[in-house]
Design a protein around this motif. Structure first.
Motif, PDB file in Angstrom:
ATOM      1  N   PHE A 260       0.833  -1.200   0.000  1.00 18.63           N
ATOM      2  CA  PHE A 260       0.000   0.000   0.000  1.00 18.63           C
ATOM      3  C   PHE A 260       0.870   1.254   0.000  1.00 18.63           C
ATOM      4  CE2 PHE A 260      -2.314   3.407   2.143  1.00 18.63           C
ATOM      5  CZ  PHE A 260      -3.490   3.447   1.399  1.00 18.63           C
ATOM      6  N   LYS A 261       1.956   1.250   0.763  1.00 18.37           N
ATOM      7  CA  LYS A 261       2.859   2.404   0.781  1.00 18.37           C
ATOM      8  C   LYS A 261       3.467   2.614  -0.595  1.00 18.37           C
ATOM      9  CE  LYS A 261       4.034   1.910   5.686  1.00 18.37           C
ATOM     10  NZ  LYS A 261       5.091   1.566   6.664  1.00 18.37           N
ATOM     11  N   ILE A 269       2.845  10.996  -1.299  1.00 11.83           N
ATOM     12  CA  ILE A 269       1.811  11.726  -0.553  1.00 11.83           C
ATOM     13  C   ILE A 269       1.409  10.892   0.659  1.00 11.83           C
ATOM     14  CG2 ILE A 269      -0.386  12.959  -0.723  1.00 11.83           C
ATOM     15  CD1 ILE A 269      -0.069  12.892  -3.744  1.00 11.83           C
ATOM     16  N   ASN A 270       2.177  10.954   1.749  1.00 13.00           N
ATOM     17  CA  ASN A 270       1.923  10.121   2.918  1.00 13.00           C
ATOM     18  C   ASN A 270       0.610  10.479   3.601  1.00 13.00           C
ATOM     19  OD1 ASN A 270       4.313   8.687   2.574  1.00 13.00           O
ATOM     20  ND2 ASN A 270       5.493  10.225   3.674  1.00 13.00           N
ATOM     21  N   LYS A 271       0.339  11.772   3.716  1.00  9.15           N
ATOM     22  CA  LYS A 271      -0.892  12.193   4.382  1.00  9.15           C
ATOM     23  C   LYS A 271      -2.116  11.716   3.614  1.00  9.15           C
ATOM     24  CE  LYS A 271       1.013  16.247   6.726  1.00  9.15           C
ATOM     25  NZ  LYS A 271       0.933  17.731   6.899  1.00  9.15           N
ATOM     26  N   GLN A 272      -2.059  11.837   2.313  1.00  4.40           N
ATOM     27  CA  GLN A 272      -3.175  11.389   1.497  1.00  4.40           C
ATOM     28  C   GLN A 272      -3.354   9.878   1.613  1.00  4.40           C
ATOM     29  OE1 GLN A 272      -3.098  12.741  -2.585  1.00  4.40           O
ATOM     30  NE2 GLN A 272      -4.634  11.262  -3.220  1.00  4.40           N
ATOM     31  N   PHE A 276      -6.735   8.015   2.676  1.00  3.56           N
ATOM     32  CA  PHE A 276      -7.310   7.029   1.770  1.00  3.56           C
ATOM     33  C   PHE A 276      -7.557   5.712   2.500  1.00  3.56           C
ATOM     34  CE2 PHE A 276      -6.886   3.720  -1.545  1.00  3.56           C
ATOM     35  CZ  PHE A 276      -7.861   4.136  -2.435  1.00  3.56           C
ATOM     36  N   ALA A 277      -6.624   5.325   3.375  1.00  5.56           N
ATOM     37  CA  ALA A 277      -6.741   4.065   4.121  1.00  5.56           C
ATOM     38  C   ALA A 277      -7.883   4.118   5.123  1.00  5.56           C
ATOM     39  CB  ALA A 277      -5.429   3.750   4.828  1.00  5.56           C
ATOM     40  N   VAL A 278      -8.084   5.260   5.765  1.00  2.16           N
ATOM     41  CA  VAL A 278      -9.137   5.353   6.774  1.00  2.16           C
ATOM     42  C   VAL A 278     -10.522   5.417   6.142  1.00  2.16           C
ATOM     43  CG1 VAL A 278      -9.388   7.866   7.104  1.00  2.16           C
ATOM     44  CG2 VAL A 278      -9.580   6.359   9.058  1.00  2.16           C
TER      45      VAL A 278
END
Length: 345
Positions: A260-261, A269-272, A276-278
């Motif tokens: 997924f990472k 885009i780590n924050k995005q 997206f995961a939540v």
């Protein structure tokens, strides 16, 4: 909700609003009906009886070109098994109803059967009956599943307590990423073959966590449980509403797989990725509320039993029946991936 319910068009209603039209009109009775992952009634030999049903419709839940018949058979049963798992139950049988277009091949039907029955065999449950009919154009699959559990081990959405710790049984976002890949395959050429396969399998062949649900149901410290089918944000909201408390989810604590990472690595885009995961759906993990003083011991024994981590992702507190998403301790707004049935694309 009130404005939508006054609309003349069903396309303006969410799934929850449609359910509410029926649930709000019913008087309470013995047992648990609408509002949890399955109904709970009296069963044989002093056990509780679970019953749940799910409907899968072509062009609403899947596109025929995106999933093999074998995988669709697997997934149709898996989503029902996940409902029983969330209640802490043991599945013991299911019914299958199919509406099939006349141009569908017998080969497709055999492959669907093989995927369905392979998963049924794995969980030692039988196909008990059902119905078939012809549809105009689309494949429609409905499965009704039954299960049993000990009365004291039934886990509901309504039993989360202030001070509890929120935990999830596995990584999040892989299925939603798999769906994105199916929709735009060329956009994710940077993924390795194994990463792509992992994300696609998470979407097409979910693994219902039945054994984990049964094990967790034996723990008194586990107060509430739900399967993560509609996305962590929406399913956490179900617990918040049913338990009448606030759920706080910390984005930094969300468990994300390496695949997924990598899905987001191209743009960094780590924050995005966290958001997206939540919000993404169809993870079919279990979300649970655990007594704070027991969580460390539970995590230790869970790892010994399943060789994987029970991830702590948030807490339960006093407040309105809402879900608050936090980043670095501060609230952030995350848009739900709201799905409306009957809405034309």
């Amino acid at each position: 909700m009130a404005d939508s319910l006054n609309s003349p068009n069903i396309s303006d209603l969410s799934e929850e609003q449609i359910i509410a039209l029926f649930a709000d009109s019913l008087s309470s009775a013995d047992g648990i009906g609408i509002g949890d992952d399955s109904s709970v009634t009296e069963g044989p030999s002093g056990l509780k009886q679970f019953l749940s049903t799910d409907l899968i419709v072509e062009h609403v839940h899947f596109r025929r070109q995106d999933i093999s018949a074998h995988f669709l058979g697997h997934k149709a049963l898996a989503v029902n098994l996940s409902d029983i798992a969330a209640m802490g139950g043991r599945p013991n049988g299911f019914y299958l109803s199919l509406a099939l277009p006349k141009e569908l091949s017998v080969s497709w039907l055999r492959q669907f059967r093989d995927g369905l029955l392979a998963l049924a065999k794995k969980h030692n449950i039988l196909l008990l009956g059902g119905d078939t009919t012809r549809s105009q154009n689309d494949i429609i699959v409905n499965i009704t599943i039954t299960g049993v559990g000990k009365p004291r081990q039934v886990k509901l959405r309504s039993e989360a307590k202030v001070g509890d710790v929120l935990c999830v049984t596995g990584t999040l976002g892989d299925s939603a990423a798999g769906l994105k890949i199916l929709s735009n395959p060329d956009q994710y050429a940077h993924l390795t073959k194994s990463e792509r396969q992992q994300l696609l399998e998470s979407h097409q062949q979910p693994k219902p966590e039945v054994e984990k649900g049964q094990w967790l149901s034996q723990e008194k410290a586990v107060h509430a449980m739900i399967d993560v089918s509609d996305g962590l944000l929406r399913d956490a909201h179900h617990i918040a509403q049913q338990s009448q408390c606030r759920l706080n989810i910390e984005l930094e604590q969300l468990p994300l797989s390496q695949a997924f990472k990598s899905f987001y690595e191209k743009n960094g885009i780590n924050k995005q990725a966290q958001e997206f995961a939540v919000a993404g759906g169809e993870d079919y993990r279990l979300l649970l509320a655990v007594a704070e003083d027991a969580v460390k011991d539970l995590q230790k024994r869970y790892k010994q039993k399943f060789s994987t981590i029970l991830h702590q992702i948030g807490s339960v507190s006093k407040g309105d029946s809402e879900v608050e998403i936090l980043r670095d301790g501060s609230p952030v707004e995350v848009k739900e991936q709201e799905f409306k049935h009957f809405k034309e694309s």
